[in-house]
Motif scaffolding. Structure first.
Motif, short mmCIF file in Angstrom:
data_model
loop_
_atom_site.label_atom_id
_atom_site.label_comp_id
_atom_site.label_asym_id
_atom_site.label_seq_id
_atom_site.Cartn_x
_atom_site.Cartn_y
_atom_site.Cartn_z
N PHE A 130 4.50 144.00 -6.48
CA PHE A 130 2.87 143.87 -5.37
C PHE A 130 2.33 142.13 -5.23
N GLN A 131 2.04 141.53 -4.73
CA GLN A 131 1.77 140.55 -4.11
C GLN A 131 0.14 140.44 -3.47
N PRO A 132 -1.23 139.57 -4.29
CA PRO A 132 -2.06 139.89 -4.54
C PRO A 132 -2.45 139.46 -2.88
N ALA A 166 -2.74 144.72 -1.55
CA ALA A 166 -1.84 144.20 -2.24
C ALA A 166 -0.14 144.22 -1.09
N GLU A 167 0.79 143.82 -1.32
CA GLU A 167 1.65 143.66 -0.06
C GLU A 167 2.59 144.30 -1.66
N ALA A 168 3.93 145.40 -0.72
CA ALA A 168 4.72 146.02 -1.29
C ALA A 168 6.01 145.10 -1.20
N VAL A 200 9.84 144.39 -2.73
CA VAL A 200 11.68 145.16 -2.28
C VAL A 200 12.21 143.98 -2.93
N ARG A 201 12.55 144.36 -4.75
CA ARG A 201 13.48 143.09 -5.58
C ARG A 201 14.89 144.05 -5.86
N TRP A 202 16.51 144.03 -6.38
CA TRP A 202 17.08 144.43 -6.96
C TRP A 202 17.39 144.10 -7.74
N ILE A 228 15.75 152.81 1.80
CA ILE A 228 15.47 152.03 0.85
C ILE A 228 13.98 151.22 0.73
N ASP A 229 13.56 151.14 2.25
CA ASP A 229 11.90 151.39 3.01
C ASP A 229 11.67 152.87 2.73
N PHE A 230 11.33 154.03 2.63
CA PHE A 230 11.00 154.82 1.62
C PHE A 230 10.48 155.13 0.19
N VAL A 233 3.11 148.37 3.31
CA VAL A 233 4.73 148.16 2.54
C VAL A 233 5.56 147.78 3.74
N ASN A 234 6.44 147.45 4.07
CA ASN A 234 6.82 146.55 4.75
C ASN A 234 8.43 147.80 5.70
N PHE A 235 8.15 148.12 6.49
CA PHE A 235 8.91 149.26 6.89
C PHE A 235 10.09 148.39 8.62
N MET A 262 0.63 143.66 11.96
CA MET A 262 1.66 143.02 12.58
C MET A 262 2.32 141.93 12.04
N ASP A 263 2.88 142.38 10.85
CA ASP A 263 3.65 141.33 9.95
C ASP A 263 4.63 140.12 10.91
N ASP A 264 4.09 138.32 10.57
CA ASP A 264 5.75 137.17 10.79
C ASP A 264 4.83 137.21 12.55
N PHE A 265 3.49 136.92 12.28
CA PHE A 265 3.03 137.32 14.06
C PHE A 265 3.44 135.26 14.29
N ALA A 283 -3.27 135.31 6.79
CA ALA A 283 -2.37 133.77 6.87
C ALA A 283 -1.44 134.49 5.73
N GLU A 284 -0.36 134.55 6.16
CA GLU A 284 1.17 134.42 5.15
C GLU A 284 1.18 132.94 4.16
N GLY A 285 1.91 132.97 3.09
CA GLY A 285 2.33 131.55 2.37
C GLY A 285 1.70 130.71 2.29
N VAL A 286 0.76 130.25 2.56
CA VAL A 286 -0.90 129.33 1.51
C VAL A 286 -0.39 129.19 0.41
N GLU A 287 -0.13 127.56 0.37
CA GLU A 287 -0.13 127.54 -0.47
C GLU A 287 -0.81 126.28 -1.39
N THR A 288 -1.68 125.70 -0.22
CA THR A 288 -2.39 124.56 -0.70
C THR A 288 -3.57 124.48 -0.76
N GLY A 302 -0.44 134.03 -0.52
CA GLY A 302 0.18 133.27 -0.60
C GLY A 302 0.09 133.03 -2.46
N TYR A 303 1.42 132.08 -2.59
CA TYR A 303 1.45 131.46 -3.78
C TYR A 303 0.06 130.69 -4.83
N TYR A 304 -0.94 130.23 -3.54
CA TYR A 304 -2.12 129.37 -4.08
C TYR A 304 -2.48 130.28 -5.20
P1 C2E Z 1 7.53 139.42 4.77
O1 C2E Z 1 7.01 140.68 4.84
O2 C2E Z 1 7.09 138.55 5.76
O3 C2E Z 1 6.95 139.16 2.98
C1 C2E Z 1 5.99 137.33 2.32
C2 C2E Z 1 7.44 136.93 1.75
O4 C2E Z 1 6.87 135.50 2.40
C3 C2E Z 1 7.91 137.14 0.65
O5 C2E Z 1 8.68 136.62 0.83
C4 C2E Z 1 6.46 137.01 -0.28
O6 C2E Z 1 7.40 136.48 -1.93
C5 C2E Z 1 6.89 135.28 0.07
N1 C2E Z 1 5.90 134.34 -0.14
C6 C2E Z 1 4.41 135.15 0.07
N2 C2E Z 1 3.88 133.83 -0.43
C7 C2E Z 1 4.26 132.53 -0.23
C8 C2E Z 1 3.89 131.52 -0.44
O7 C2E Z 1 3.15 130.45 -0.97
N3 C2E Z 1 5.10 130.20 -0.40
C9 C2E Z 1 6.52 130.83 0.50
N4 C2E Z 1 7.15 130.19 0.74
N5 C2E Z 1 6.46 132.36 0.50
C10 C2E Z 1 5.69 132.99 0.33
P2 C2E Z 1 10.28 138.12 -0.32
O8 C2E Z 1 9.54 138.77 -1.16
O9 C2E Z 1 10.92 137.07 -0.42
O10 C2E Z 1 10.51 139.13 1.31
C11 C2E Z 1 10.91 137.97 2.46
C12 C2E Z 1 11.08 139.38 3.33
O11 C2E Z 1 11.61 140.42 3.30
C13 C2E Z 1 9.21 140.20 3.13
O12 C2E Z 1 9.00 139.28 4.70
C14 C2E Z 1 10.25 140.67 4.80
O13 C2E Z 1 10.18 141.01 5.74
C15 C2E Z 1 11.36 141.39 4.13
N6 C2E Z 1 11.09 142.79 2.67
C16 C2E Z 1 10.20 142.62 1.34
N7 C2E Z 1 10.51 143.95 1.63
C17 C2E Z 1 10.64 144.61 2.18
C18 C2E Z 1 11.18 146.08 2.00
O14 C2E Z 1 10.57 147.04 1.09
N8 C2E Z 1 11.20 146.33 3.71
C19 C2E Z 1 11.68 146.17 4.27
N9 C2E Z 1 12.34 146.41 5.51
N10 C2E Z 1 11.82 144.53 4.64
C20 C2E Z 1 11.54 143.92 2.73
#
Ligand code: C2E
Ligand code: MG
Ligand code: MG
Length: 461
Positions: A225-227, A239-241, A243-245, A271-273, A298-300, A360-363, A418-423, A440-442
């Motif tokens: 989970f990322q808050p 939070a966003e869920a 997946v890791r393996w 996997i998504d389910f 949850v990402n689908f 909508m992800d990754d806009f 906003a995703e990926g906010v680090e600073t 984000g990692y910030y």
């Molecule tokens: P996403 O859905 O856009 O998830 C955000 C990704 O950005 C996550 O990578 C997260 O760890 C990373 N991130 C968050 N904050 C920061 C930051 O400040 N800096 C940087 N550099 N990265 C940050 P993650 O966990 O490696 O996931 C990558 C992508 O894999 C996800 O992008 C999503 O598209 C996909 N994914 C992850 N879990 C699932 C899942 O359960 N199902 C599906 N279909 N796709 C998934």
């Protein structure tokens, strides 16, 4: 018949008989010589003249997977110079003996020349083969190391060719030698696979495909989970869920190394389910423990769009765990083919009608059509992290674009995250631009679910 004719006929028969007998005798002797295995005097291994025959015999009618390895000792000449020829000979003998001890039935080992060995090895998986070779090399270098009183550490260099079907031994060996030469040239590895990029990737993918099915059954997939934070209050609002393996051999794997492959073979849907099910279990647990419930996204994958029963399955799973869909947000990406747009909009409407949140992800990472925003019943727009990756170097124009997207989304009653906010600087800019949420990692990296629960307790204490 005259007597002379009779004698002549008899003599011809005797001569013919002798020829045939001599021919059979020569053939028999040759065969006998072939089956008697000549030996390399120094190591006691089969001599190199036998090698080709032994390898092709071993490969005949084999079902398993085999690899041919050509290896030598790095700087063996220096070793000989430093410790003397006798010591060098003794070392080669020890190496041969240790490796031979570790051979399995049908496997072959031969010394081709001075410090150059060739092996035929059976393997289960490429990873297993690599691990085994490393162990073999380490074992020999350590043993020799110990015997020399820790003075010299031996290193090996090898070229590996994965045998495909019924191949000629000369071809097999040449390819392994080429890989060894490549290893020598790049000086970067002790094990180099022939045509690493292609052959190895193909095998690797095949193994992953097999492994991923087992991973779901054995519950090797983990959900992190990322808050998500509210920009104004700086409090966690969701939070966003992700997946890791936790692969038994490869260790922790991130989605980028297996999600694309699973999208290609369709396994991503399972996997998504799986992830959603874990999320439901956790939401239920929070509820039972009297914790404040957070919305989890949850990402689908877009692959689900091809399944007519997708939304039905979503609803069924939530009913099974008695979870309110208002606490689950479905994240879909904008990267879909043009022809799929209408289908996407339809599915989105069904998701909303079922009571789920929708984002909508990754806009901004693909070819987003702003026009689409009009039609999509979105709750949240997630600005792609690429927008902020180079923020420090970004120009006024880029910042203007971000501000405009935020203000347009707000006009449409869509929350912007906003995703990926680090600073700190990025956070301040987003605050000024009236962005609603930050992930984000910030603030925090994705973390295991249990750790996330502890984290929530800590920050709210
Ligand atoms: P996403 O859905 O856009 O998830 C955000 C990704 O950005 C996550 O990578 C997260 O760890 C990373 N991130 C968050 N904050 C920061 C930051 O400040 N800096 C940087 N550099 N990265 C940050 P993650 O966990 O490696 O996931 C990558 C992508 O894999 C996800 O992008 C999503 O598209 C996909 N994914 C992850 N879990 C699932 C899942 O359960 N199902 C599906 N279909 N796709 C998934
Ligand atoms: Mg996402
Ligand atoms: Mg994203």
């Amino acid at each position: 018949m005259r007597i002379t004719d009779f004698i002549l006929g008899g003599l011809t028969a005797i001569v013919l008989f002798c020829f045939v007998a001599a021919w059979l005798y020569v053939k028999f002797k040759r065969k006998q010589a072939e089956t008697r295995i000549a030996v390399d005097k120094l190591t006691g291994l089969p001599a190199k003249q036998q090698h080709k025959l032994l390898v092709s015999e071993a490969l005949k009618n084999q079902q398993g997977s085999y690899a041919y390895v050509s290896c030598d000792i790095i700087d063996f000449k220096c070793f000989n110079e430093a410790y003397g020829y006798e010591c060098g000979t003794d070392t080669l003998r020890q190496i041969a003996s240790v490796w031979k001890e570790n051979l399995r039935e049908k496997e072959q080992l031969t010394r081709i020349s001075e410090d150059h060995f060739c092996m035929l090895l059976e393997f289960e998986s490429v990873t297993e083969l690599e691990v085994r070779l490393r162990k073999l090399f380490l074992k020999t270098s350590e043993e020799i190391h110990k015997d020399r009183g820790g003075k010299h550490h031996l290193s090996f260099r090898s070229g590996v060719y994965i045998i495909e079907g019924n191949q000629n031994v000369n071809v097999i060996r040449t390819r392994a030698e080429m890989a060894r030469m490549q290893a020598e040239q790049c000086r970067c590895t002790t094990i180099m696979f022939y045509d690493k990029e292609n052959v190895r990737r193909r095998l690797w993918e095949k193994e992953l495909e097999n492994d991923i099915k087992k991973a779901v059954e054995e519950r090797e997939l983990l959900v992190y989970f990322q808050p998500k934070f509210d920009v104004k209050s700086e409090k966690v609002t969701g939070a966003e869920a992700l997946v890791r393996w936790n692969h038994p051999d490869r260790g922790m794997m991130y989605p980028e190394s297996f999600v694309p492959l699973c999208e290609a073979n369709g396994y991503i849907c399972t996997i998504d389910f799986y992830v959603l099910e874990e999320v439901c279990k956790r939401l239920k647990q929070w509820e039972e423990n009297g914790c404040k419930l957070l919305k989890v996204s949850v990402n689908f994958s877009r692959m689900h769009l091809h399944h007519r029963d997708f939304v039905e399955k979503l609803k069924n799973l939530l009913t099974k765990y008695d979870v309110d869909p208002a606490y689950v947000e479905i994240e879909l990406t904008e990267s879909i083919a043009y022809g799929e747009v209408q289908n996407l909009v339809n599915v989105m409407k069904q998701i909303k009608a079922a009571g789920f949140g929708l984002s909508m992800d990754d806009f901004g990472s693909g070819y987003s059509s702003l026009n689409l925003l009009r039609e999509m019943p979105l709750d949240v727009l997630k600005l792609d992290k690429e927008f902020f990756g180079e923020y420090e170097e970004s120009t006024g124009r880029e910042q203007k674009i971000i501000r405009h997207i935020i203000s347009m989304a707000k006009d449409l009653d869509i929350t912007v995250l906003a995703e990926g906010v680090e600073t700190e600087q990025q956070k301040e800019f987003l605050k000024e631009s009236k962005c609603d949420m930050i992930q984000g990692y910030y603030y925090a990296k994705p973390m295991p679910m249990d750790k996330f629960t502890t984290y929530l307790n800590q920050i709210s204490a």
